[in-house]
Design an enzyme around this catalytic site. Structure first.
Site, mmCIF file in Angstrom:
data_model
loop_
_atom_site.group_PDB
_atom_site.id
_atom_site.type_symbol
_atom_site.label_atom_id
_atom_site.label_comp_id
_atom_site.label_asym_id
_atom_site.label_seq_id
_atom_site.Cartn_x
_atom_site.Cartn_y
_atom_site.Cartn_z
ATOM 1 N N THR A 331 1.061 -0.767 0.249
ATOM 2 C CA THR A 331 0.681 0.067 0.238
ATOM 3 C C THR A 331 0.391 1.704 -0.099
ATOM 4 O OG1 THR A 331 -1.733 1.312 1.169
ATOM 5 C CG2 THR A 331 0.064 -0.220 2.586
ATOM 6 N N GLY A 413 2.694 -2.228 4.954
ATOM 7 C CA GLY A 413 3.178 -3.546 5.110
ATOM 8 C C GLY A 413 2.408 -3.923 5.994
#
Length: 509
Positions: A331, A413
């Protein structure tokens, strides 16, 4: 002061900063930056993905916008859910509706005056004229070069003569430019109803996706109240379920019961306590789900007695045996504080790198595979159902002092997000390190990665051999990783002090 902004790409940062220079608000700046990121970082986010927004205005009023696509109207898949291809698309995409919700909030509550066409203009130009492929995109294109061969519509945009695009290659995305232009001209509703929506549905159906126009039309952003937790004189805010923001606050709540001030930052005691707090909170995480389908008692989860018990269960010299289920995702984080003191913290994602791998026809829109976040057992709190939001790893944060935004933070993450945040927050708050020091310091990642399937404790090597040996002696299964490793998170921080805002991004990006 014009404010400050952080993103993982300089072109996105430049677009957002220009909005701030023109007197725009933090949400407006992040819409412009987020739109650019859909063009320059297509491997991590896009119009076919989702976002989670945390917004606090200069008066301390708090908002959380869950721009999360719901489960589409189809039977639940049987067996393990596919993670790539048409079968992996189980949800709609809400990032565009999230932009709209943040845009309207900026206009009505913050005095925002920006226009959609101005905010999206930089992204449209970059998609139409082309942008140099980043080393990050080149890496992930090469990493998936074998499996991406069968992804519908992927090679026509993201490969050159069947080979992944190399860093520096000029990537033109004319279909995406056209889609962005329709949104700029007609507003966010164009993505969910009208010609663009029809072409999206036609493109996905042609690829074999079981999605209908009513699925897109029902997509909407939920406005919810942020969760909060006091920590060493600050109030930490996080998004509620179905996100793991609750997990991040539990970790910090556990550590609030432990005096860290006398420890060495980055020493074995500091790292051990943080890892063990992560484990305690992760043991509780499996029940997080869409509260509209599975009631979530967040007050009980953050109650003093629960956090006291978790803190007591930590053994100072012995690691709790692991493994437990690991979540994979990639992301982008972007955050801003504007001149008036309004703050916004956002994560955008298509879940795995390259999402589902499916491009929606001629729209240039790469769709997410966030449906893989559902549990395969329909009886599980997070089991798939039409209209349901999946468990979500995104959890951007804001820290308040005396009710006003002081810190904006977040990271890429998946499972690593709470782990990176605990290292950043303890370094910033408990040890009074500067943001550059906190961002550059060694970190850990408990669990598997795309390159290491062991549920070991990955620690950046610059933690030092003595620290690694001490942790191993306490029972941690240590897997050293290189210093400044991207798998240890790619975070950003914005801080406001004495009327001035400054921003930093992770040296690992």
């Amino acid at each position: 002061m014009i404010g400050a902004l952080t993103t993982p790409h300089p072109l996105a940062t430049a677009a957002g900063m220009e909005v701030l220079r023109q007197g725009g608000t933090a949400p407006e700046a992040l819409i412009a930056a987020g739109a650019v990121l859909t063009v320059v970082m297509p491997h991590f986010c896009g119009l076919g993905g989702d976002a989670v927004w945390m917004v606090v205005d200069r008066k301390g009023q708090q908002r959380c916008f869950l721009a999360i696509g719901q489960g589409i109207d189809r039977p639940a898949p049987k067996g393990p859910f596919p993670t790539r291809g048409p079968g992996s698309i189980l949800t709609t995409a809400a990032v565009v509706d999230g932009w709209d919700r943040a845009f309207r909030h900026a206009q009505t509550d913050m005095g925002g005056r920006a226009r959609w066409e101005d905010l999206l203009a930089p992204a449209i130009a970059l998609a139409q004229d082309g942008v140099a492929v980043s080393p990050s995109q080149a890496f992930w294109g090469d990493f998936r070069k074998t499996e991406s061969g069968g992804w519908p519509g992927f090679a026509a945009i993201f490969k050159d003569q069947g080979q992944p695009l190399r860093a520096g290659h000029l990537l033109r995305q004319t279909g995406l430019a056209h889609s962005l232009r329709e949104i700029a001209d007609r507003g966010a509703a164009a993505f969910y109803k009208g010609d663009l929506a029809r072409r999206i549905i036609d493109g996905l159906r042609a690829a074999g996706v079981m999605i209908g126009p009513e699925d897109l039309a029902r997509t909407h952003t939920r406005e919810v109240k942020p969760l909060s937790l006091p920590y060493r004189g600050l109030t930490l805010l996080a998004p509620p379920p179905p996100t793991q923001g609750l997990t991040t606050l539990q970790i910090m709540g556990i550590l609030s019961r432990i005096d860290l001030s006398g420890l060495q930052p980055g020493g074995a005691d500091h790292l051990h306590l943080c890892v063990e707090a992560v484990k305690q909170a992760f043991l509780e995480r499996d029940t997080i789900a869409d509260p509209a389908f599975a009631p979530q008692d967040t007050a009980a989860a953050l109650a003093a007695g629960i956090l006291d018990r978790m803190a007591r269960d930590i053994a100072r010299q012995r690691a709790l045996p692991w493994p437990h289920q690991w979540q994979h995702a990639d992301t982008v984080f972007l955050g801003a504080i504007d001149a008036a003191g309004n703050a916004a913290s956002v994560l955008q994602s298509t879940y795995f790198d390259w999402g589902s791998g499916v491009v929606a026809g001629d729209t240039g829109i790469l769709w997410q595979n966030r449906g893989a976040g559902f549990h395969p057992d329909p009886r599980h709190p997070n089991g798939f159902a039409p209209g349901k939001l999946p468990f979500y790893t995104l959890n951007p944060g804001i820290a308040l002092r005396d009710g006003r935004p002081e810190l904006v933070y977040g990271t890429q993450g998946a499972d690593g997000q709470p782990q990176t945040l605990v290292m950043l927050l303890t370094r910033l708050i408990d040890f009074a390190q500067t943001p550059p020091e906190a961002l550059a310091a060694p970190r850990f990642l408990l669990g598997r990665t795309f390159s290491d399937s062991r549920d070991s404790l990955k620690i950046e090597a610059d933690a030092g051999p003595a620290v690694l040996a001490d942790l191993a002696a306490r029972g941690h299964e240590i897997s050293p990783i290189p210093a400044q490793s991207p798998i240890a998170g790619q975070a950003g921080i914005v801080r406001r002090e004495a009327g001035r805002a400054m921003a930093w991004h992770d040296p690992r990006q």
